[in-house]
Design a protein around this motif. Structure first.
Motif, short mmCIF file in Angstrom:
data_model
loop_
_atom_site.label_atom_id
_atom_site.label_comp_id
_atom_site.label_asym_id
_atom_site.label_seq_id
_atom_site.Cartn_x
_atom_site.Cartn_y
_atom_site.Cartn_z
N PHE A 44 0.86 -1.17 0.00
CA PHE A 44 0.00 0.00 0.00
C PHE A 44 0.90 1.23 0.00
O PHE A 44 2.08 1.14 0.34
CB PHE A 44 -0.89 0.03 1.26
N GLU A 60 -7.58 -2.13 2.99
CA GLU A 60 -6.57 -2.25 4.04
C GLU A 60 -7.12 -2.96 5.27
O GLU A 60 -6.34 -3.48 6.07
CB GLU A 60 -6.01 -0.89 4.41
N TRP A 66 1.46 -4.96 9.70
CA TRP A 66 1.96 -3.90 8.81
C TRP A 66 3.39 -3.54 9.17
O TRP A 66 3.77 -3.52 10.35
CB TRP A 66 1.10 -2.63 8.96
#
Length: 123
Positions: free
Chosen positions: A36, A107, A113
């Motif tokens: 992302f 997301e 992450w």
């Protein structure tokens, strides 16, 4: 347990750059991994994703043909090759692990992450 991105930097428009996402352990090796990005003042957006085996890839429509995602399972690493970069590609690029199979473009599908790596493209 967190993936680690690297490879960001400052480049000129038209240049290429390859980002790496080191994601060790079975938590990541058995999962889809995505990239992302978040530009200044904008929401985070999907870039690309790759399946556990590497056989299936997904891309944001606007980036198809310029960006390429790949995976080296022996090195626990997912790569993002970015070509013909332009200033609109500037942002923080993060990789993440998919916790499910709902919507790989969202997301909310991802749980682990990385901290992200900064990419700056100057004109």
């Amino acid at each position: 347990v967190q993936p680690v991105e690297s490879g960001g930097g400052t480049v000129q428009a038209g240049d290429s750059l390859t980002l790496s996402c080191l994601a060790s352990g079975r938590t990541f090796s058995d999962s889809t991994i995505a990239w992302f990005r978040q530009a200044p003042g904008k929401a985070r957006e999907f870039v690309a994703a790759i399946s556990r085996s590497g056989a299936v890839t997904l891309y944001a429509d606007s980036l198809k043909g310029r960006f390429s995602i790949s995976r080296d399972r022996a090195k626990d690493t997912v790569y993002l090759q970015m070509n013909s970069l332009n200033p609109e590609d500037t942002g923080v690029y993060s990789c993440a692990r998919a916790s499910g199979e709902d919507d790989y473009y969202s997301e909310s599908t991802y749980d682990y992450w990385g901290q992200g790596t900064q990419v700056t493209v100057s004109s």
